[in-house]
Design a protein around this motif. Structure first.
Motif, mmCIF file in Angstrom:
data_model
loop_
_atom_site.group_PDB
_atom_site.id
_atom_site.type_symbol
_atom_site.label_atom_id
_atom_site.label_comp_id
_atom_site.label_asym_id
_atom_site.label_seq_id
_atom_site.Cartn_x
_atom_site.Cartn_y
_atom_site.Cartn_z
ATOM 1 N N GLN A 1 28.636 45.557 63.821
ATOM 2 C CA GLN A 1 29.450 46.482 63.004
ATOM 3 C C GLN A 1 28.711 46.856 61.650
ATOM 4 N N ARG A 2 29.368 47.877 61.876
ATOM 5 C CA ARG A 2 29.458 48.502 59.812
ATOM 6 C C ARG A 2 30.687 48.526 59.499
ATOM 7 N N HIS A 3 30.190 48.652 58.463
ATOM 8 C CA HIS A 3 30.705 48.512 56.894
ATOM 9 C C HIS A 3 30.722 49.540 56.035
ATOM 10 N N VAL A 4 32.053 50.578 56.454
ATOM 11 C CA VAL A 4 31.475 51.115 55.049
ATOM 12 C C VAL A 4 32.776 50.918 54.267
ATOM 13 N N VAL A 5 31.815 50.764 52.447
ATOM 14 C CA VAL A 5 33.216 50.402 51.652
ATOM 15 C C VAL A 5 33.467 51.430 50.303
ATOM 16 N N GLY A 6 34.576 51.574 49.700
ATOM 17 C CA GLY A 6 34.094 52.479 48.466
ATOM 18 C C GLY A 6 33.860 51.547 47.044
ATOM 19 N N THR A 7 33.828 52.002 46.321
ATOM 20 C CA THR A 7 33.528 52.091 45.270
ATOM 21 C C THR A 7 34.963 51.154 44.678
ATOM 22 N N PRO A 8 34.200 50.298 44.071
ATOM 23 C CA PRO A 8 35.006 48.748 43.701
ATOM 24 C C PRO A 8 35.809 49.640 42.830
ATOM 25 N N VAL A 9 37.260 49.114 42.108
ATOM 26 C CA VAL A 9 37.364 49.714 41.101
ATOM 27 C C VAL A 9 38.418 48.287 40.354
ATOM 28 N N ILE A 10 37.786 48.337 39.050
ATOM 29 C CA ILE A 10 38.167 47.178 38.506
ATOM 30 C C ILE A 10 39.181 47.001 37.690
ATOM 31 N N ARG A 11 40.124 46.248 37.634
ATOM 32 C CA ARG A 11 41.649 45.425 37.574
ATOM 33 C C ARG A 11 41.725 45.296 36.370
ATOM 34 N N LYS A 12 40.654 43.891 36.136
ATOM 35 C CA LYS A 12 40.125 43.525 35.130
ATOM 36 C C LYS A 12 39.371 42.928 34.521
ATOM 37 N N LEU A 13 39.179 42.703 33.215
ATOM 38 C CA LEU A 13 37.742 41.789 33.406
ATOM 39 C C LEU A 13 38.254 40.966 32.011
ATOM 40 N N GLU A 14 38.112 39.501 32.395
ATOM 41 C CA GLU A 14 37.851 38.438 31.191
ATOM 42 C C GLU A 14 36.639 38.259 31.054
ATOM 43 N N ALA A 15 36.583 37.035 30.715
ATOM 44 C CA ALA A 15 35.351 36.318 30.111
ATOM 45 C C ALA A 15 34.855 36.472 31.246
#
Length: 156
Positions: A81-95
């Protein structure tokens, strides 16, 4: 989020894909904290709020059990198998916690066949900082198609 943290988060996603694509199954659980969650769920169930998942593991120990199954007990037609992964999008930052989402496509190649699209969807992740760097606290893999191959052996 600092530039260094952004780069480390992207490296986590890249290293994860490389590990599962390379068949380094023993390293897969090491991308998670001990008290983690990994679920593979169809989009229809997710969108409707139904809890039914194709795979559901609620600890690093359960991930290790899956690795044991892959290596020792499951008999199947081998494939790459071979993954193609998009750039992660930050939805929320918590401590101490990053909520991120990324699209993915997985291609599968059977030893005697052509490469085909195997699984497509997105991940909804919670990532925490540990002494060893960023790790997944939870990873929800939501695949788009209601039709999947008759077995999903390897982690997405």
């Amino acid at each position: 989020m600092s530039f260094e943290d952004w780069m480390a988060l992207n490296q986590l996603y890249s290293d994860y894909a490389i590990a599962v694509d390379s068949g380094r199954w023993d390293s897969w659980p090491e991308f998670f904290i001990e008290d983690c969650s990994y679920r593979l769920q169809p989009r229809e169930n997710y969108d409707r709020g139904f809890p039914l998942a194709t795979l559901s593991f609620e600890s690093k120990g359960m991930l290790k059990d899956r690795v044991y199954g892959i290596q020792e007990t499951l008999f199947h037609d081998p494939y790459y198998q071979r993954h193609v992964v998009g750039t992660p999008v930050i939805r929320k930052l918590e401590a101490g916690r990053i909520h991120a989402e990324a699209n993915y496509a997985v291609f599968r190649t059977k030893l005697s066949g052509l490469s085909t699209v195997y699984n497509v969807g997105r991940t909804i992740d919670e990532v925490v900082r540990t002494e060893a760097g960023f790790k997944f606290a939870s990873r929800l893999v939501i695949y788009d198609s209601e039709m999947i191959p008759n077995s999903i052996i390897y982690p997405i």
